[in-house]
Design a protein around this motif. Sequence first.
Motif, mmCIF file in Angstrom:
data_model
loop_
_atom_site.group_PDB
_atom_site.id
_atom_site.type_symbol
_atom_site.label_atom_id
_atom_site.label_comp_id
_atom_site.label_asym_id
_atom_site.label_seq_id
_atom_site.Cartn_x
_atom_site.Cartn_y
_atom_site.Cartn_z
ATOM 1 N N THR A 149 0.839 -1.200 0.000
ATOM 2 C CA THR A 149 0.000 0.000 0.000
ATOM 3 C C THR A 149 0.877 1.254 0.000
ATOM 4 N N TYR A 150 1.895 1.233 0.863
ATOM 5 C CA TYR A 150 2.861 2.339 0.887
ATOM 6 C C TYR A 150 3.545 2.480 -0.469
ATOM 7 N N LEU A 151 3.881 1.353 -1.098
ATOM 8 C CA LEU A 151 4.574 1.371 -2.386
ATOM 9 C C LEU A 151 3.732 2.065 -3.453
ATOM 10 N N LEU A 152 2.443 1.781 -3.462
ATOM 11 C CA LEU A 152 1.554 2.418 -4.436
ATOM 12 C C LEU A 152 1.479 3.923 -4.213
ATOM 13 N N ILE A 153 1.394 4.319 -2.951
ATOM 14 C CA ILE A 153 1.325 5.752 -2.630
ATOM 15 C C ILE A 153 2.642 6.446 -2.977
ATOM 16 N N ASP A 154 3.742 5.733 -2.791
ATOM 17 C CA ASP A 154 5.086 6.291 -2.938
ATOM 18 C C ASP A 154 5.688 6.041 -4.326
ATOM 19 N N TRP A 155 4.896 5.559 -5.256
ATOM 20 C CA TRP A 155 5.388 5.057 -6.543
ATOM 21 C C TRP A 155 6.240 6.073 -7.303
ATOM 22 N N ASP A 156 5.862 7.337 -7.284
ATOM 23 C CA ASP A 156 6.551 8.350 -8.085
ATOM 24 C C ASP A 156 7.713 9.029 -7.356
ATOM 25 N N THR A 157 7.943 8.689 -6.107
ATOM 26 C CA THR A 157 9.006 9.350 -5.345
ATOM 27 C C THR A 157 10.385 9.240 -5.987
ATOM 28 N N LEU A 192 19.421 2.247 -13.958
ATOM 29 C CA LEU A 192 18.275 1.653 -14.645
ATOM 30 C C LEU A 192 16.985 1.867 -13.858
ATOM 31 N N ALA A 193 15.981 2.457 -14.521
ATOM 32 C CA ALA A 193 14.738 2.818 -13.841
ATOM 33 C C ALA A 193 13.981 1.606 -13.307
ATOM 34 N N GLY A 194 14.100 0.467 -13.965
ATOM 35 C CA GLY A 194 13.336 -0.713 -13.577
ATOM 36 C C GLY A 194 13.612 -1.214 -12.171
ATOM 37 N N ILE A 195 14.821 -0.975 -11.655
ATOM 38 C CA ILE A 195 15.135 -1.517 -10.334
ATOM 39 C C ILE A 195 14.417 -0.757 -9.217
ATOM 40 N N PHE A 196 13.830 0.400 -9.547
ATOM 41 C CA PHE A 196 13.072 1.139 -8.541
ATOM 42 C C PHE A 196 11.666 0.558 -8.358
ATOM 43 N N ARG A 197 11.355 -0.493 -9.091
ATOM 44 C CA ARG A 197 10.094 -1.210 -8.888
ATOM 45 C C ARG A 197 10.269 -2.382 -7.929
ATOM 46 N N LEU A 198 11.487 -2.632 -7.503
ATOM 47 C CA LEU A 198 11.766 -3.752 -6.603
ATOM 48 C C LEU A 198 11.577 -3.303 -5.155
ATOM 49 N N PRO A 199 10.732 -3.974 -4.391
ATOM 50 C CA PRO A 199 10.429 -3.536 -3.015
ATOM 51 C C PRO A 199 11.655 -3.556 -2.102
ATOM 52 N N ILE A 200 11.687 -2.681 -1.154
ATOM 53 C CA ILE A 200 12.748 -2.502 -0.160
ATOM 54 C C ILE A 200 14.037 -2.003 -0.823
ATOM 55 N N TYR A 201 14.479 -2.672 -1.868
ATOM 56 C CA TYR A 201 15.711 -2.292 -2.549
ATOM 57 C C TYR A 201 15.619 -0.849 -3.060
ATOM 58 N N LYS A 214 13.849 10.307 -18.323
ATOM 59 C CA LYS A 214 13.795 11.726 -18.670
ATOM 60 C C LYS A 214 13.102 12.549 -17.598
ATOM 61 N N ASP A 215 11.985 12.041 -17.082
ATOM 62 C CA ASP A 215 11.244 12.783 -16.055
ATOM 63 C C ASP A 215 12.065 12.968 -14.787
ATOM 64 N N SER A 216 12.762 11.903 -14.394
ATOM 65 C CA SER A 216 13.563 11.960 -13.169
ATOM 66 C C SER A 216 14.706 12.961 -13.294
ATOM 67 N N LEU A 217 15.453 12.872 -14.388
ATOM 68 C CA LEU A 217 16.613 13.746 -14.565
ATOM 69 C C LEU A 217 16.190 15.202 -14.782
ATOM 70 N N LYS A 218 15.086 15.393 -15.508
ATOM 71 C CA LYS A 218 14.589 16.753 -15.721
ATOM 72 C C LYS A 218 14.165 17.381 -14.392
ATOM 73 N N TYR A 219 13.568 16.583 -13.516
ATOM 74 C CA TYR A 219 13.152 17.086 -12.210
ATOM 75 C C TYR A 219 14.364 17.563 -11.408
ATOM 76 N N LEU A 220 15.432 16.760 -11.396
ATOM 77 C CA LEU A 220 16.630 17.117 -10.627
ATOM 78 C C LEU A 220 17.290 18.382 -11.163
ATOM 79 N N LEU A 221 17.229 18.569 -12.494
ATOM 80 C CA LEU A 221 17.926 19.686 -13.117
ATOM 81 C C LEU A 221 17.082 20.957 -13.214
#
Length: 332
Positions: free
Chosen positions: A52-60, A139-148, A162-169
């Motif tokens: 449940t937390y993962l779904l809420i936190d998905w875009d973090t 690699l963006a895919g590893i952020f779908r792995l729980p806890i890790y 692109k979205d992640s890097l654009k946000y940081l910059l």
Amino acid sequence: MRTEMEPMRKHLLAISVFQWVLTFLLMGIFFTVVLVYMLFTSLWLIPVVYFTYLLIDWDTPERGGRRTEWVRRWTVWKYFRDYFPIKLLQCTQLSPDRNYVLGCHPHGILSTASFCNFATEANGFSDLNPGVRAWLAVLAGIFRLPIYRDYIMSAGIAPVSKDSLKYLLSRCGTGNAVFIVVGGAAESLHSNPGEHVVTLSERKGFVRLALENGADLVPVYSFGETDIYEQLHFPENSWRRKLQIFFKNYMGFAPCLFIGTGVFGEGTWGLNPFPRPLTTVVGRPIRVPCCPVPSEDEVSQYHRLYIQGLQDLFDEYKISCGLSPSDTLQIV
């Protein structure tokens, strides 16, 4: 007493690296299996709460994550550094008044030097560049792995999307240094001791990103990255090579069969990298203007400047980093 401590320290260094290798290869899969298994036990509430937390936190992860300096400064990373050892050199100090896109080369098998220098403070990147925050993009895919995902976010690791890097910059002010291992999976297949091959000729996305956000480009080269593992290479038309290419094209990574050393004994096979010196050199920034919609000519122009900067960096430091004058950098 000193003689007795030397083997103990050597084992401690090896264990610090071994835990990192296991974490990199297995942590995400392990916790995925454990949480799914717990769903069918009396502990089912734990994975339900986490998912449940993962779904809420998905875009973090794509919104800057949850960086924790305490994790980046763990003592274990200093042991990790000393195992090889890994050194960090800079041509010039980075200014906190600018943002940066830094290309890391070569990828090697696990991008070991990039992790040590830019996802931890083992070599004091933040101390060398006051006011500048390092973000290592993977690699963006590893952020779908729980806890890790939560673990790597705490180290200042971000998805290479692109979205992640654009946000940081564009949304986090100035003083952000985004490190991208430009060659990616394709370059890992070229990793071989004594060879200096980078996949860069057709990689222009990071240059476009820099132009769109007015971030300076900086070449980074890690001498010795391809020497710490020996890779088993397959013939180009073999089914095993085709399988590697399939994974690279559709999964974003290439499964490499590599040979390392054992944790407690040199000369034995294992997952640990060979303890060989690594030196990462951060080059001179290439000033980049802000062009929200850059033309292909502009992208190509700064791409050429970047390649030249990387080539000059390699030639300037190769002898002091243990290479011979005849060693050359091959760009494919």
